[in-house]
Design a protein around this motif. Structure first.
Motif, mmCIF file in Angstrom:
data_model
loop_
_atom_site.group_PDB
_atom_site.id
_atom_site.type_symbol
_atom_site.label_atom_id
_atom_site.label_comp_id
_atom_site.label_asym_id
_atom_site.label_seq_id
_atom_site.Cartn_x
_atom_site.Cartn_y
_atom_site.Cartn_z
ATOM 1 N N LEU A 284 -5.437 -3.148 1.334
ATOM 2 C CA LEU A 284 -5.640 -3.286 2.775
ATOM 3 C C LEU A 284 -6.961 -3.972 3.105
ATOM 4 C CD1 LEU A 284 -4.246 0.144 4.005
ATOM 5 C CD2 LEU A 284 -3.181 -2.111 4.216
ATOM 6 N N ALA A 285 -7.996 -3.710 2.323
ATOM 7 C CA ALA A 285 -9.283 -4.374 2.552
ATOM 8 C C ALA A 285 -9.176 -5.873 2.315
ATOM 9 C CB ALA A 285 -10.355 -3.771 1.659
ATOM 10 N N SER B 266 2.258 1.706 -3.351
ATOM 11 C CA SER B 266 1.237 2.199 -4.268
ATOM 12 C C SER B 266 1.026 3.704 -4.110
ATOM 13 C CB SER B 266 -0.076 1.452 -4.015
ATOM 14 O OG SER B 266 -1.093 1.948 -4.829
ATOM 15 N N VAL B 267 1.056 4.174 -2.891
ATOM 16 C CA VAL B 267 0.908 5.614 -2.653
ATOM 17 C C VAL B 267 2.081 6.367 -3.276
ATOM 18 C CG1 VAL B 267 0.914 7.406 -0.874
ATOM 19 C CG2 VAL B 267 -0.511 5.377 -0.594
ATOM 20 N N SER C 79 0.822 -1.208 0.000
ATOM 21 C CA SER C 79 0.000 0.000 0.000
ATOM 22 C C SER C 79 0.858 1.261 0.000
ATOM 23 C CB SER C 79 -0.923 0.014 1.215
ATOM 24 O OG SER C 79 -1.838 -1.047 1.127
ATOM 25 N N GLN D 117 -4.381 9.041 -10.034
ATOM 26 C CA GLN D 117 -5.613 8.844 -9.264
ATOM 27 C C GLN D 117 -6.029 7.377 -9.259
ATOM 28 O OE1 GLN D 117 -8.219 11.586 -11.235
ATOM 29 N NE2 GLN D 117 -7.477 13.348 -10.074
ATOM 30 N N LEU E 110 -6.066 4.578 -5.798
ATOM 31 C CA LEU E 110 -7.170 3.787 -5.247
ATOM 32 C C LEU E 110 -6.724 2.397 -4.794
ATOM 33 C CD1 LEU E 110 -9.949 4.670 -7.837
ATOM 34 C CD2 LEU E 110 -9.712 5.536 -5.509
ATOM 35 N N TRP E 111 -5.569 1.962 -5.220
ATOM 36 C CA TRP E 111 -5.101 0.615 -4.900
ATOM 37 C C TRP E 111 -4.888 0.358 -3.412
ATOM 38 C CZ3 TRP E 111 -0.779 -0.342 -9.080
ATOM 39 C CH2 TRP E 111 -1.360 -0.358 -10.348
ATOM 40 N N PRO E 112 -4.310 1.292 -2.632
ATOM 41 C CA PRO E 112 -4.032 0.967 -1.228
ATOM 42 C C PRO E 112 -5.265 0.537 -0.445
ATOM 43 C CG PRO E 112 -2.909 2.973 -1.823
ATOM 44 C CD PRO E 112 -3.789 2.618 -2.981
ATOM 45 N N VAL E 113 -6.376 1.185 -0.703
ATOM 46 C CA VAL E 113 -7.608 0.818 0.008
ATOM 47 C C VAL E 113 -7.999 -0.621 -0.313
ATOM 48 C CG1 VAL E 113 -10.043 1.383 0.288
ATOM 49 C CG2 VAL E 113 -8.370 3.202 -0.031
ATOM 50 N N THR E 114 -7.912 -0.986 -1.575
ATOM 51 C CA THR E 114 -8.261 -2.341 -1.994
ATOM 52 C C THR E 114 -7.294 -3.364 -1.416
ATOM 53 O OG1 THR E 114 -9.132 -1.422 -4.047
ATOM 54 C CG2 THR E 114 -8.710 -3.789 -4.003
ATOM 55 N N SER F 137 -7.187 -7.448 5.178
ATOM 56 C CA SER F 137 -8.020 -7.532 6.382
ATOM 57 C C SER F 137 -9.031 -8.664 6.281
ATOM 58 C CB SER F 137 -8.757 -6.218 6.614
ATOM 59 O OG SER F 137 -7.851 -5.190 6.868
#
Length: 67
Positions: A47-48, A19-20, A16, A37, A41-45, A51
C-alpha cells in the motif's frame, strides 16, 4: 487531471488483502508463525508503494497543468 484513475490502488488493495489471507493461513493453518508474521508485513509495503506511485502521478499532472 481527470485522467488519473484509482485502478492502481485497487490492484494494490487486492494484493494486500490476499497477503493478509496468506499470512493468516501460514500463521494459523500451517502453524508456521514466523512465515505468517513475515507475510503479514507485506500489505503495508504494498500500500505504501502504491500510494507513492499514485502521488507521483498526481504531481506530474499538476506540473503539466502549470506549464
Amino acid at each position: 487531471m481527470e485522467d488519473i484513475s484509482t485502478d492502481g490502488l485497487g490492484t494494490a488493495v487486492l494484493a494486500s488483502v490476499g497477503s493478509v489471507v496468506l499470512a493468516l493461513y501460514f500463521y494459523y493453518v500451517s502453524g508456521d508463525k514466523q512465515r505468517g508474521q513475515f507475510v503479514g508485513l507485506w500489505p503495508v509495503t504494498i500500500l505504501a508503494m502504491a500510494s507513492y506511485f499514485k502521488l507521483e502521478e498526481i504531481k506530474q499532472g499538476i506540473e503539466e497543468l502549470s506549464d
